[in-house]
Design an enzyme around this catalytic site. Structure first.
Site, PDB file in Angstrom:
ATOM      1  CB  ILE A 192      -0.990  -0.014   1.185  1.00 27.40           C
ATOM      2  CG1 ILE A 192      -2.026  -1.139   0.981  1.00 27.40           C
ATOM      3  CG2 ILE A 192      -1.706   1.330   1.295  1.00 27.40           C
ATOM      4  CD1 ILE A 192      -2.994  -1.334   2.127  1.00 27.40           C
ATOM      5  CB  THR A 208      -5.573   4.875   5.041  1.00 29.67           C
ATOM      6  OG1 THR A 208      -4.254   4.821   4.483  1.00 29.67           O
ATOM      7  CG2 THR A 208      -6.239   6.159   4.611  1.00 29.67           C
ATOM      8  N   GLY A 209      -4.039   3.304   7.951  1.00 30.02           N
ATOM      9  CA  GLY A 209      -3.444   2.020   8.349  1.00 30.02           C
ATOM     10  C   GLY A 209      -4.243   1.361   9.457  1.00 30.02           C
ATOM     11  NE  ARG A 210      -5.812  -3.147  10.972  1.00 29.33           N
ATOM     12  CZ  ARG A 210      -6.245  -3.210   9.724  1.00 29.33           C
ATOM     13  NH1 ARG A 210      -6.437  -2.104   9.025  1.00 29.33           N
ATOM     14  NH2 ARG A 210      -6.495  -4.370   9.143  1.00 29.33           N
ATOM     15  CG  ASP A 228     -10.555   4.906   6.378  1.00 29.43           C
ATOM     16  OD1 ASP A 228     -11.749   5.288   6.336  1.00 29.43           O
ATOM     17  OD2 ASP A 228     -10.202   3.768   6.017  1.00 29.43           O
ATOM     18  CD  GLU A 272     -11.258   1.101  13.395  1.00 31.56           C
ATOM     19  OE1 GLU A 272     -11.560   0.216  12.583  1.00 31.56           O
ATOM     20  OE2 GLU A 272     -10.473   2.025  13.106  1.00 31.56           O
ATOM     21  CG  HIS A 304     -11.289   0.392   9.011  1.00 38.12           C
ATOM     22  ND1 HIS A 304     -10.685  -0.205  10.099  1.00 38.12           N
ATOM     23  CD2 HIS A 304     -10.592  -0.046   7.934  1.00 38.12           C
ATOM     24  CE1 HIS A 304      -9.682  -0.977   9.693  1.00 38.12           C
ATOM     25  NE2 HIS A 304      -9.604  -0.890   8.377  1.00 38.12           N
ATOM     26  CB  THR A 305     -14.878   3.544   4.377  1.00 40.03           C
ATOM     27  OG1 THR A 305     -15.692   3.178   3.298  1.00 40.03           O
ATOM     28  CG2 THR A 305     -14.379   4.951   4.147  1.00 40.03           C
ATOM     29  CB  ALA A 306      -9.149   3.441   2.955  1.00 38.58           C
ATOM     30  CE1 TYR A 307     -13.244  -3.626   3.331  1.00 38.85           C
ATOM     31  CE2 TYR A 307     -12.827  -1.889   4.942  1.00 38.85           C
ATOM     32  CZ  TYR A 307     -13.599  -2.937   4.477  1.00 38.85           C
ATOM     33  OH  TYR A 307     -14.731  -3.306   5.152  1.00 38.85           O
TER      34      TYR A 307
END
Length: 305
Positions: free
Chosen positions: A140, A212-214, A238, A243, A275-278
Protein backbone atom coordinates in the site's frame (compact mmCIF):
# COMPACT_ATOMS: atom_id res chain seq x y z
CA UNK A 1 -20.39 -11.97 -3.56
CA UNK A 2 -19.33 -14.92 -1.40
CA UNK A 3 -22.09 -17.17 -2.74
CA UNK A 4 -21.36 -16.23 -6.33
CA UNK A 5 -17.62 -16.70 -5.96
CA UNK A 6 -17.92 -19.92 -3.92
CA UNK A 7 -19.97 -21.63 -6.61
CA UNK A 8 -17.22 -20.85 -9.14
CA UNK A 9 -14.77 -22.71 -6.90
CA UNK A 10 -17.24 -25.50 -6.11
CA UNK A 11 -17.36 -24.55 -2.44
CA UNK A 12 -20.46 -24.57 -0.22
CA UNK A 13 -20.03 -21.74 2.26
CA UNK A 14 -21.86 -21.43 5.57
CA UNK A 15 -22.42 -17.70 5.99
CA UNK A 16 -23.30 -15.83 9.17
CA UNK A 17 -23.55 -12.11 9.81
CA UNK A 18 -22.33 -12.38 13.39
CA UNK A 19 -18.60 -12.33 14.14
CA UNK A 20 -16.90 -15.58 15.17
CA UNK A 21 -17.45 -16.10 18.90
CA UNK A 22 -18.07 -18.91 21.35
CA UNK A 23 -21.79 -18.31 20.88
CA UNK A 24 -21.82 -19.50 17.25
CA UNK A 25 -19.01 -22.04 17.32
CA UNK A 26 -21.29 -24.87 16.13
CA UNK A 27 -21.33 -23.26 12.66
CA UNK A 28 -17.66 -24.18 12.33
CA UNK A 29 -18.10 -27.89 13.18
CA UNK A 30 -16.83 -30.09 10.37
CA UNK A 31 -14.98 -27.23 8.65
CA UNK A 32 -11.20 -26.99 8.63
CA UNK A 33 -11.25 -23.42 7.36
CA UNK A 34 -13.15 -20.29 8.29
CA UNK A 35 -13.02 -16.79 6.83
CA UNK A 36 -13.45 -13.74 9.09
CA UNK A 37 -13.42 -9.97 8.67
CA UNK A 38 -11.23 -7.37 10.38
CA UNK A 39 -13.99 -5.62 12.29
CA UNK A 40 -14.08 -7.75 15.42
CA UNK A 41 -11.33 -9.01 17.68
CA UNK A 42 -11.22 -12.81 17.89
CA UNK A 43 -10.52 -13.66 21.51
CA UNK A 44 -8.15 -16.41 22.62
CA UNK A 45 -11.05 -18.31 24.15
CA UNK A 46 -12.84 -18.22 20.78
CA UNK A 47 -9.65 -19.45 19.08
CA UNK A 48 -9.45 -22.30 21.57
CA UNK A 49 -13.11 -23.23 21.00
CA UNK A 50 -12.57 -23.09 17.23
CA UNK A 51 -9.61 -25.45 17.49
CA UNK A 52 -11.75 -27.83 19.56
CA UNK A 53 -14.37 -27.66 16.82
CA UNK A 54 -11.78 -28.84 14.29
CA UNK A 55 -10.83 -25.52 12.68
CA UNK A 56 -7.23 -25.50 11.48
CA UNK A 57 -7.09 -22.39 9.31
CA UNK A 58 -8.47 -18.87 9.68
CA UNK A 59 -8.40 -16.62 6.64
CA UNK A 60 -8.87 -12.96 7.57
CA UNK A 61 -10.25 -10.84 4.73
CA UNK A 62 -7.78 -8.07 5.48
CA UNK A 63 -4.10 -7.30 5.11
CA UNK A 64 -3.70 -6.56 8.82
CA UNK A 65 -4.18 -9.34 11.36
CA UNK A 66 -3.79 -7.43 14.63
CA UNK A 67 -7.33 -8.55 15.63
CA UNK A 68 -6.12 -12.15 16.07
CA UNK A 69 -3.40 -13.37 18.41
CA UNK A 70 -1.46 -15.33 15.78
CA UNK A 71 0.94 -16.93 18.28
CA UNK A 72 -1.86 -18.17 20.48
CA UNK A 73 -3.70 -19.49 17.41
CA UNK A 74 -0.57 -21.39 16.42
CA UNK A 75 -0.27 -22.88 19.91
CA UNK A 76 -3.77 -24.40 19.54
CA UNK A 77 -3.01 -25.67 16.02
CA UNK A 78 -4.60 -22.92 13.93
CA UNK A 79 -2.81 -21.22 11.05
CA UNK A 80 -3.86 -17.61 10.35
CA UNK A 81 -3.59 -16.28 6.78
CA UNK A 82 -4.26 -12.73 5.60
CA UNK A 83 -5.37 -11.86 2.09
CA UNK A 84 -3.65 -9.76 -0.50
CA UNK A 85 -6.01 -7.46 -2.32
CA UNK A 86 -5.25 -4.73 -4.78
CA UNK A 87 -3.58 -1.95 -2.75
CA UNK A 88 -5.17 0.56 -5.12
CA UNK A 89 -8.36 0.96 -3.08
CA UNK A 90 -6.50 2.21 0.01
CA UNK A 91 -3.88 4.09 -2.03
CA UNK A 92 -6.50 6.07 -3.99
CA UNK A 93 -8.35 6.90 -0.79
CA UNK A 94 -5.13 8.01 0.93
CA UNK A 95 -4.41 10.44 -1.92
CA UNK A 96 -7.98 11.74 -1.71
CA UNK A 97 -7.60 12.36 2.04
CA UNK A 98 -4.26 14.14 1.48
CA UNK A 99 -5.80 16.44 -1.11
CA UNK A 100 -8.88 17.06 1.05
CA UNK A 101 -6.63 17.88 4.01
CA UNK A 102 -4.37 20.36 2.21
CA UNK A 103 -7.33 22.00 0.40
CA UNK A 104 -9.52 22.41 3.56
CA UNK A 105 -12.23 20.32 1.91
CA UNK A 106 -14.18 19.61 5.10
CA UNK A 107 -14.78 23.24 6.02
CA UNK A 108 -15.44 24.22 2.39
CA UNK A 109 -18.11 21.52 2.00
CA UNK A 110 -19.63 22.20 5.43
CA UNK A 111 -19.95 25.89 4.65
CA UNK A 112 -21.32 25.30 1.15
CA UNK A 113 -23.93 22.97 2.67
CA UNK A 114 -25.32 25.92 4.64
CA UNK A 115 -24.95 28.19 1.56
CA UNK A 116 -21.95 30.14 2.80
CA UNK A 117 -19.95 30.43 -0.40
CA UNK A 118 -17.17 32.77 0.74
CA UNK A 119 -13.55 31.76 0.19
CA UNK A 120 -11.85 30.12 3.13
CA UNK A 121 -9.50 32.39 5.15
CA UNK A 122 -6.82 29.75 4.70
CA UNK A 123 -5.58 29.13 1.19
CA UNK A 124 -4.94 25.57 0.08
CA UNK A 125 -1.54 24.07 -0.68
CA UNK A 126 -0.31 22.24 -3.80
CA UNK A 127 1.29 18.84 -3.42
CA UNK A 128 4.19 19.77 -5.70
CA UNK A 129 5.30 22.34 -3.09
CA UNK A 130 5.19 19.86 -0.21
CA UNK A 131 7.36 17.10 1.22
CA UNK A 132 5.42 13.93 1.92
CA UNK A 133 6.66 11.31 4.36
CA UNK A 134 5.46 7.75 3.80
CA UNK A 135 5.87 5.50 6.86
CA UNK A 136 5.67 1.84 5.86
CA UNK A 137 6.46 0.96 2.25
CA UNK A 138 4.76 -2.39 1.77
CA UNK A 139 2.30 -2.83 -1.09
CA UNK A 140 0.00 0.00 0.00
CA UNK A 141 2.79 2.45 0.91
CA UNK A 142 4.47 1.72 -2.44
CA UNK A 143 1.19 2.29 -4.33
CA UNK A 144 0.78 5.63 -2.51
CA UNK A 145 4.31 6.70 -3.53
CA UNK A 146 3.62 5.70 -7.13
CA UNK A 147 0.57 7.99 -7.19
CA UNK A 148 2.41 10.82 -5.47
CA UNK A 149 5.11 10.86 -8.13
CA UNK A 150 2.56 12.25 -10.56
CA UNK A 151 2.12 15.34 -8.37
CA UNK A 152 5.79 16.26 -8.30
CA UNK A 153 6.38 16.87 -4.59
CA UNK A 154 9.31 15.48 -2.62
CA UNK A 155 8.70 11.97 -1.26
CA UNK A 156 10.55 10.59 1.78
CA UNK A 157 10.14 7.03 3.02
CA UNK A 158 10.74 5.20 6.27
CA UNK A 159 10.50 1.45 6.83
CA UNK A 160 12.30 -0.80 9.31
CA UNK A 161 12.93 -3.11 6.33
CA UNK A 162 13.16 -1.04 3.13
CA UNK A 163 11.22 -2.89 0.42
CA UNK A 164 11.06 -0.73 -2.67
CA UNK A 165 12.95 1.96 -4.58
CA UNK A 166 12.47 5.16 -2.57
CA UNK A 167 14.27 7.95 -0.77
CA UNK A 168 14.62 6.25 2.63
CA UNK A 169 15.56 8.42 5.63
CA UNK A 170 15.61 7.84 9.41
CA UNK A 171 12.20 8.38 11.05
CA UNK A 172 13.33 11.52 12.94
CA UNK A 173 14.42 13.14 9.71
CA UNK A 174 11.19 12.21 7.93
CA UNK A 175 9.12 13.79 10.72
CA UNK A 176 11.20 16.98 10.77
CA UNK A 177 11.03 17.52 6.99
CA UNK A 178 7.53 16.36 5.99
CA UNK A 179 4.52 18.60 5.44
CA UNK A 180 2.31 15.50 5.27
CA UNK A 181 2.99 12.21 7.09
CA UNK A 182 1.00 9.16 5.98
CA UNK A 183 0.91 5.87 7.92
CA UNK A 184 1.08 2.49 6.17
CA UNK A 185 2.92 0.29 8.68
CA UNK A 186 1.41 -2.95 10.00
CA UNK A 187 0.23 -2.71 13.61
CA UNK A 188 2.28 -4.80 16.03
CA UNK A 189 4.02 -4.38 19.38
CA UNK A 190 6.82 -2.36 17.74
CA UNK A 191 4.58 0.03 15.82
CA UNK A 192 1.88 0.70 18.43
CA UNK A 193 1.88 4.50 19.01
CA UNK A 194 4.64 4.85 16.43
CA UNK A 195 3.53 8.48 16.32
CA UNK A 196 3.52 9.26 20.03
CA UNK A 197 3.65 12.65 21.78
CA UNK A 198 7.41 12.99 21.39
CA UNK A 199 7.37 12.12 17.66
CA UNK A 200 4.40 14.38 16.95
CA UNK A 201 6.38 17.19 18.62
CA UNK A 202 9.24 16.57 16.18
CA UNK A 203 6.92 17.24 13.25
CA UNK A 204 6.94 20.42 11.22
CA UNK A 205 4.67 23.18 12.47
CA UNK A 206 1.42 23.03 10.46
CA UNK A 207 2.02 19.50 9.13
CA UNK A 208 -0.81 17.05 8.38
CA UNK A 209 -1.19 13.43 9.52
CA UNK A 210 -3.02 10.92 7.31
CA UNK A 211 -3.88 7.49 8.71
CA UNK A 212 -5.46 4.77 6.58
CA UNK A 213 -3.44 2.02 8.35
CA UNK A 214 -4.55 1.11 11.87
CA UNK A 215 -5.80 3.47 14.59
CA UNK A 216 -3.23 2.51 17.20
CA UNK A 217 -0.26 3.52 15.02
CA UNK A 218 -1.13 6.98 16.32
CA UNK A 219 -1.45 8.15 19.94
CA UNK A 220 -4.88 9.78 19.69
CA UNK A 221 -4.58 11.89 22.85
CA UNK A 222 -1.24 13.29 21.69
CA UNK A 223 -2.77 14.03 18.27
CA UNK A 224 -5.70 15.91 19.85
CA UNK A 225 -3.30 17.99 22.00
CA UNK A 226 -1.21 18.91 18.94
CA UNK A 227 -4.33 19.89 16.98
CA UNK A 228 -5.72 21.97 19.85
CA UNK A 229 -2.47 23.88 20.26
CA UNK A 230 -2.45 24.59 16.53
CA UNK A 231 0.86 22.78 16.14
CA UNK A 232 -0.52 20.52 13.43
CA UNK A 233 -2.31 21.77 10.33
CA UNK A 234 -4.87 18.97 10.40
CA UNK A 235 -5.47 15.25 10.16
CA UNK A 236 -7.43 12.82 8.01
CA UNK A 237 -8.17 9.51 9.73
CA UNK A 238 -9.88 6.47 8.27
CA UNK A 239 -8.99 4.40 11.35
CA UNK A 240 -9.10 5.27 15.03
CA UNK A 241 -8.11 3.74 18.35
CA UNK A 242 -11.25 2.30 19.93
CA UNK A 243 -13.17 2.25 16.64
CA UNK A 244 -14.45 -1.29 17.32
CA UNK A 245 -18.18 -1.30 17.98
CA UNK A 246 -18.55 2.29 16.69
CA UNK A 247 -17.40 2.14 13.08
CA UNK A 248 -19.78 0.10 10.88
CA UNK A 249 -22.71 0.76 13.24
CA UNK A 250 -25.54 3.26 12.81
CA UNK A 251 -25.03 5.60 15.76
CA UNK A 252 -27.47 8.31 14.65
CA UNK A 253 -29.76 7.72 17.62
CA UNK A 254 -27.35 6.71 20.32
CA UNK A 255 -24.68 8.58 22.27
CA UNK A 256 -21.08 8.14 21.13
CA UNK A 257 -19.08 6.79 24.06
CA UNK A 258 -15.71 7.74 22.56
CA UNK A 259 -14.68 11.25 23.68
CA UNK A 260 -11.64 11.35 21.35
CA UNK A 261 -13.83 10.60 18.33
CA UNK A 262 -16.23 13.43 19.24
CA UNK A 263 -13.37 15.87 19.83
CA UNK A 264 -11.77 15.01 16.48
CA UNK A 265 -15.00 15.25 14.51
CA UNK A 266 -15.75 18.72 15.92
CA UNK A 267 -12.57 20.13 14.40
CA UNK A 268 -12.90 21.77 10.96
CA UNK A 269 -9.39 20.56 10.02
CA UNK A 270 -9.97 16.88 10.87
CA UNK A 271 -11.62 14.40 8.52
CA UNK A 272 -12.83 11.12 10.02
CA UNK A 273 -14.18 8.26 7.92
CA UNK A 274 -15.24 4.82 9.24
CA UNK A 275 -12.44 2.44 8.08
CA UNK A 276 -13.70 2.54 4.54
CA UNK A 277 -10.55 3.08 2.44
CA UNK A 278 -10.39 -0.57 1.34
CA UNK A 279 -14.09 -0.70 0.46
CA UNK A 280 -14.28 -0.79 -3.34
CA UNK A 281 -15.85 -3.29 -5.77
CA UNK A 282 -12.45 -4.39 -6.99
CA UNK A 283 -10.80 -4.84 -3.59
CA UNK A 284 -13.79 -6.65 -2.12
CA UNK A 285 -13.91 -9.10 -4.98
CA UNK A 286 -10.12 -9.67 -4.60
CA UNK A 287 -10.53 -10.26 -0.87
CA UNK A 288 -13.30 -12.80 -1.14
CA UNK A 289 -11.67 -14.64 -4.02
CA UNK A 290 -8.29 -14.79 -2.24
CA UNK A 291 -9.90 -15.82 1.04
CA UNK A 292 -11.51 -18.81 -0.69
CA UNK A 293 -8.30 -19.64 -2.60
CA UNK A 294 -6.25 -19.50 0.63
CA UNK A 295 -8.64 -21.92 2.34
CA UNK A 296 -8.57 -24.32 -0.62
CA UNK A 297 -4.76 -24.15 -0.78
CA UNK A 298 -4.54 -24.91 2.93
CA UNK A 299 -6.85 -27.92 2.59
CA UNK A 300 -4.88 -29.18 -0.42
CA UNK A 301 -1.54 -28.89 1.41
CA UNK A 302 -2.99 -30.52 4.49
CA UNK A 303 -4.66 -33.29 2.59
CA UNK A 304 -1.40 -34.31 0.96
CA UNK A 305 0.51 -34.43 4.19
Amino acid sequence: MFREMASRFDVMPTITEAAASEANIELAFGNQCISVDHKTRITNSTLFALSQAGVMYISTRSIGYNHINVNYAKSVGITVGNVAYSPDSVADYTLMLMLMAVRNAKSIIRRADIHDYRLNDVRGKELRDLTIGVIGTGRIGAAVMERLRGFGGRILAYDSRPKTAADYVPLDELLELSDIVTLHAPLNADTRHLLNRQRIEQMKHGAFIINTGRGSLLDTEALITALQSGRLGGAALDVLEGEEGIFYADCTNKPIESQPLLRLQERPNVIVSPHTAYYTDHALSDMIENSIINCLEFERRNHHG
